[in-house]
Design a protein around this motif. Structure first.
Motif, mmCIF file in Angstrom:
data_model
loop_
_atom_site.group_PDB
_atom_site.id
_atom_site.type_symbol
_atom_site.label_atom_id
_atom_site.label_comp_id
_atom_site.label_asym_id
_atom_site.label_seq_id
_atom_site.Cartn_x
_atom_site.Cartn_y
_atom_site.Cartn_z
ATOM 1 N N PHE A 17 0.825 -1.199 0.000
ATOM 2 C CA PHE A 17 0.000 0.000 0.000
ATOM 3 C C PHE A 17 0.866 1.259 0.000
ATOM 4 O O PHE A 17 0.560 2.230 -0.663
ATOM 5 N N TYR A 18 1.956 1.222 0.730
ATOM 6 C CA TYR A 18 2.882 2.359 0.771
ATOM 7 C C TYR A 18 4.290 1.831 0.543
ATOM 8 O O TYR A 18 4.812 1.076 1.352
ATOM 9 N N SER A 29 1.745 -0.978 6.386
ATOM 10 C CA SER A 29 0.720 -0.255 5.625
ATOM 11 C C SER A 29 -0.271 -1.227 4.996
ATOM 12 O O SER A 29 -1.472 -0.962 4.963
ATOM 13 N N TYR A 76 -9.309 4.557 -9.334
ATOM 14 C CA TYR A 76 -8.739 5.563 -8.417
ATOM 15 C C TYR A 76 -7.323 5.152 -8.003
ATOM 16 O O TYR A 76 -6.398 5.964 -8.022
ATOM 17 N N ASP A 77 -7.158 3.895 -7.628
ATOM 18 C CA ASP A 77 -5.853 3.397 -7.206
ATOM 19 C C ASP A 77 -4.835 3.543 -8.332
ATOM 20 O O ASP A 77 -3.722 4.024 -8.121
ATOM 21 N N VAL A 80 -4.804 7.872 -9.182
ATOM 22 C CA VAL A 80 -4.445 8.800 -8.103
ATOM 23 C C VAL A 80 -3.288 8.262 -7.265
ATOM 24 O O VAL A 80 -2.255 8.927 -7.117
ATOM 25 N N GLN A 81 -3.443 7.056 -6.714
ATOM 26 C CA GLN A 81 -2.402 6.542 -5.816
ATOM 27 C C GLN A 81 -1.133 6.130 -6.557
ATOM 28 O O GLN A 81 -0.036 6.371 -6.082
ATOM 29 N N HIS A 82 -1.282 5.512 -7.727
ATOM 30 C CA HIS A 82 -0.090 5.077 -8.461
ATOM 31 C C HIS A 82 0.607 6.237 -9.153
ATOM 32 O O HIS A 82 1.834 6.359 -9.077
ATOM 33 N N MET A 85 -0.082 10.520 -6.733
ATOM 34 C CA MET A 85 0.546 10.564 -5.413
ATOM 35 C C MET A 85 1.835 9.748 -5.353
ATOM 36 O O MET A 85 2.670 9.985 -4.479
ATOM 37 N N LEU A 87 2.267 6.733 -4.342
ATOM 38 C CA LEU A 87 2.375 5.923 -3.125
ATOM 39 C C LEU A 87 2.979 4.561 -3.408
ATOM 40 O O LEU A 87 3.746 4.029 -2.610
ATOM 41 N N HIS A 88 2.591 3.974 -4.515
ATOM 42 C CA HIS A 88 3.129 2.684 -4.929
ATOM 43 C C HIS A 88 2.834 2.512 -6.409
ATOM 44 O O HIS A 88 2.059 3.265 -6.983
#
Length: 132
Positions: A17-18, A29, A76-77, A80-82, A85, A87-88
């Motif tokens: 996740f992180y 995480s 979204y993952d 946004v997250q990949h 942001m 994050l991973h």
């Protein structure tokens, strides 16, 4: 998404996740992420039980909602997250393009299937006719 957690995090070990710290932080995480996911799953099962008790649960619409939510989370993952942001990533290789495209195409496909199923009208039961 449970499939993401089980397949990419636990079975393939492609990412956590992180990922911007040590492996230990990544594992913690993942644990927090999975715990939150399971708390949400249990809470939703209580809501389903309540709908069933009131005879207001529409099974097909529920499956459509599950797919719609899973697809939206995956999109979204993946965006946004990949990407935004950082994050991973899906996987740590030199060329992520293929993984990103497949990840997001799969997410959009799940969204479309969920939206189609959710928008379809089920055969009206006597209970649904009373509600409408």
């Amino acid at each position: 998404m449970v499939g993401d957690e089980a397949v990419f995090h636990q079975l393939l070990h492609w990412h956590h996740f992180y990922d911007k710290s040590t492996l230990a932080v990544g594992l913690v995480s993942d644990g927090l992420f999975h715990a939150l996911s399971w708390f949400a799953t249990i809470a939703s099962l209580f809501m389903v039980a309540d709908l069933r008790r009131r005879e207001a649960w529409l099974r097909t619409r529920w499956w459509g909602g599950v797919l719609l939510g899973a697809g939206l989370f995956q999109f979204y993952d993946g965006t946004v997250q990949h990407k935004l942001m950082g994050l991973h990533q899906i996987r740590y290789v030199s060329n992520l393009f293929f993984y990103d495209v497949v990840w997001n195409i799969f997410a959009v496909a799940i969204i479309v299937i969920g939206a189609v199923i959710t928008s379809r009208k089920e055969k009206a039961s006597s209970q649904e006719e009373n509600i409408s």
